[in-house]
Scaffold this motif. Structure first.
Motif, PDB file in Angstrom:
ATOM      1  N   THR A 208      21.255  37.328  36.125  1.00 27.69           N
ATOM      2  CA  THR A 208      22.508  36.717  35.669  1.00 27.69           C
ATOM      3  C   THR A 208      23.563  37.784  35.405  1.00 27.69           C
ATOM      4  O   THR A 208      24.740  37.612  35.738  1.00 27.69           O
ATOM      5  N   GLY A 209      23.145  38.894  34.800  1.00 31.14           N
ATOM      6  CA  GLY A 209      24.083  39.989  34.534  1.00 31.14           C
ATOM      7  C   GLY A 209      24.661  40.566  35.803  1.00 31.14           C
ATOM      8  O   GLY A 209      25.860  40.853  35.891  1.00 31.14           O
ATOM      9  N   ARG A 210      23.788  40.731  36.819  1.00 30.25           N
ATOM     10  CA  ARG A 210      24.278  41.271  38.091  1.00 30.25           C
ATOM     11  C   ARG A 210      25.284  40.318  38.732  1.00 30.25           C
ATOM     12  O   ARG A 210      26.323  40.744  39.226  1.00 30.25           O
ATOM     13  N   ARG A 211      24.997  39.024  38.713  1.00 32.34           N
ATOM     14  CA  ARG A 211      25.939  38.047  39.276  1.00 32.34           C
ATOM     15  C   ARG A 211      27.247  38.047  38.506  1.00 32.34           C
ATOM     16  O   ARG A 211      28.333  37.952  39.096  1.00 32.34           O
ATOM     17  N   PHE A 212      27.163  38.136  37.184  1.00 33.35           N
ATOM     18  CA  PHE A 212      28.354  38.140  36.341  1.00 33.35           C
ATOM     19  C   PHE A 212      29.281  39.295  36.690  1.00 33.35           C
ATOM     20  O   PHE A 212      30.484  39.111  36.915  1.00 33.35           O
ATOM     21  N   VAL A 213      28.744  40.494  36.769  1.00 36.32           N
ATOM     22  CA  VAL A 213      29.577  41.673  37.011  1.00 36.32           C
ATOM     23  C   VAL A 213      30.076  41.700  38.454  1.00 36.32           C
ATOM     24  O   VAL A 213      31.248  41.986  38.713  1.00 36.32           O
ATOM     25  N   THR A 214      29.186  41.400  39.411  1.00 33.58           N
ATOM     26  CA  THR A 214      29.589  41.500  40.813  1.00 33.58           C
ATOM     27  C   THR A 214      30.534  40.394  41.250  1.00 33.58           C
ATOM     28  O   THR A 214      31.199  40.516  42.275  1.00 33.58           O
ATOM     29  N   SER A 215      30.620  39.323  40.465  1.00 30.92           N
ATOM     30  CA  SER A 215      31.532  38.238  40.833  1.00 30.92           C
ATOM     31  C   SER A 215      32.780  38.191  39.969  1.00 30.92           C
ATOM     32  O   SER A 215      33.842  37.746  40.437  1.00 30.92           O
ATOM     33  N   MET A 216      32.687  38.647  38.722  1.00 33.66           N
ATOM     34  CA  MET A 216      33.790  38.465  37.779  1.00 33.66           C
ATOM     35  C   MET A 216      34.417  39.752  37.264  1.00 33.66           C
ATOM     36  O   MET A 216      35.537  39.728  36.763  1.00 33.66           O
ATOM     37  N   ARG A 217      33.739  40.885  37.384  1.00 30.50           N
ATOM     38  CA  ARG A 217      34.236  42.111  36.769  1.00 30.50           C
ATOM     39  C   ARG A 217      34.352  43.232  37.792  1.00 30.50           C
ATOM     40  O   ARG A 217      33.861  44.336  37.580  1.00 30.50           O
ATOM     41  N   THR A 218      35.013  42.932  38.895  1.00 31.01           N
ATOM     42  CA  THR A 218      35.145  43.884  39.988  1.00 31.01           C
ATOM     43  C   THR A 218      36.567  44.425  40.082  1.00 31.01           C
ATOM     44  O   THR A 218      37.511  43.864  39.517  1.00 31.01           O
ATOM     45  N   MET A 219      36.723  45.501  40.847  1.00 27.62           N
ATOM     46  CA  MET A 219      38.046  46.049  41.103  1.00 27.62           C
ATOM     47  C   MET A 219      38.915  45.043  41.856  1.00 27.62           C
ATOM     48  O   MET A 219      40.125  44.964  41.631  1.00 27.62           O
ATOM     49  N   GLU A 220      38.308  44.265  42.722  1.00 21.91           N
ATOM     50  CA  GLU A 220      39.068  43.268  43.481  1.00 21.91           C
ATOM     51  C   GLU A 220      39.663  42.213  42.554  1.00 21.91           C
ATOM     52  O   GLU A 220      40.840  41.838  42.707  1.00 21.91           O
ATOM     53  N   LYS A 221      38.865  41.718  41.602  1.00 20.46           N
ATOM     54  CA  LYS A 221      39.381  40.755  40.631  1.00 20.46           C
ATOM     55  C   LYS A 221      40.500  41.376  39.797  1.00 20.46           C
ATOM     56  O   LYS A 221      41.532  40.762  39.544  1.00 20.46           O
TER      57      LYS A 221
END
Length: 381
Positions: free
Chosen positions: A342-355
């Protein structure tokens, strides 16, 4: 669009690693990703951490001289080669921005802040001068990006209706951590705990001392602890951790950034009490690497975790609660796996440079529509 970028606390190319340096560099890189041309305007450090008013006044004078030099330099450029926006990262009472407001006012360009903090309690006392500079910068900003809920609430109190205020949640480049395969421990081996933090006096040392205390309270003892970090307080950190035993604790010192994904991949649980932590870049890195996280519920730390989903936040200074959830995660491999995923999905989908680039671009597009007036500037003879 050309952006003059400035980090008064620590420039992105500072030699000593820290979360602040990391985020300063990430924001600069994300502005480039958003399509802007970024130049480091100055490496002048306004940071004063001892509460010395005389030193703060000297820094203020030096910063104003630096601002005058920059204004003169920019005015000598053709109009199309001057910056169209001034962007400063991390402004608060210990590292005020005395430069950006002067330069942006002289050039008639928007003044933008990211991660600004306002604490009215600092208006009196040893950091009064720094507080005054930080408050003046915040009040003069055309656009402010706040990275945590607590900073947003504090800054919002002194803003006017003409200023734009946006949320910019903390972020990282998760790819190096997310793609590294997890190094599974052998059956019967202890669960591997990991802590990452510079060994500095003050809050970092306090986090290490709490960590040592909390781990003595765990009922499960089938764990090892790896510590990544170094600094002037290393001796005190070693002394704090010594009661846990040399066979259980391994201090690996500081490691370059490119080695960190492998070190996260060799752990099972990330733990950090986060004493007075702004938010913690390492907490995002650990989640991107698929580790469940146990951390203190302090300041902006809740802004980088999903409590109960990617790990656990425990009340500050509550060693029993911290040790209890560490025991739970040691005991439940399935919970570790689910929280890590869940943590990996959270960061890779919501806390990226693209976002983050989308948020930055939308804010900058809004502020350049209302370009501030330019004030006359006379060059020194």
């Amino acid at each position: 669009m050309r952006i003059a970028y400035y980090a008064p606390m620590k420039p992105p190319d500072a030699l000593v690693p820290s979360g602040d340096r990391e985020m300063a560099g990430l924001i600069a890189s994300t502005l480039v990703l958003a399509g802007y041309e970024v130049e480091i305007a100055s490496v002048f450090r306004s940071y004063e951490g001892e509460g010395n008013p005389g030193r703060q006044e000297m820094l203020r004078i030096g910063a104003e001289q630096e601002a005058a030099r920059l204004i003169e330099r920019y005015c000598e450029r053709p109009a199309e080669e001057r910056p169209q926006v001034w962007f400063s990262y991390h402004v608060y009472y210990k590292s005020p921005d005395w430069i950006g407001p002067l330069v942006s006012r002289a050039l008639g360009i928007p003044y933008v802040l990211a991660e600004a903090s306002y604490a009215a309690s600092r208006a009196k006392g040893p950091w009064a001068i720094g507080h005054l500079g930080a408050e003046a910068a915040i009040r003069s900003a055309n656009l402010i990006f706040s990275m945590t809920k607590i900073d947003y609430a504090g800054v919002q109190k002194i803003l006017t209706g003409r200023q734009i205020h946006r949320r910019l949640p903390p972020f990282i480049d998760p790819a190096p951590f997310a793609v590294m395969p997890h190094n599974e421990r052998a059956p019967g081996e202890p669960v591997r705990l990991l802590a990452v933090g510079m060994m500095r006096y003050g809050d970092k040392l306090e986090s290490y001392r709490r960590l040592a205390q909390y781990l003595t309270l765990t009922k499960r003892k089938d764990w090892t602890l790896t510590v990544i970090g170094d600094g002037p307080a290393r001796k005190e950190v070693e002394e704090a951790l010594a009661p846990l035993g040399d066979q259980r604790v391994q201090l690996k010192g500081a490691h370059p950034k490119f080695e960190m994904p492998k070190l996260y991949a060799e752990a099972d649980i990330y733990i950090w009490p986060a004493a007075n932590e702004a938010y913690g870049v390492a907490l995002l890195e650990a989640q991107a690497a698929g580790l469940p996280v146990v951390a203190g519920k302090v300041r902006g730390v809740p802004d980088v975790m999903l409590d109960g989903q990617t790990g656990f936040l425990t009340p500050e200074n509550d060693g029993e609660a911290f040790a209890g959830v560490v025991d739970f995660l040691i005991s439940d491999a399935d919970a570790r796996r689910k929280m890590g995923e869940t943590g990996r999905r959270f960061v890779t989908s919501m806390r990226t440079m693209e976002k983050a680039s989308v948020i930055l671009k939308h804010g900058l597009l809004a502020v350049v529509r209302n370009k501030p007036p330019r004030f006359a500037w006379r060059r020194r003879k």
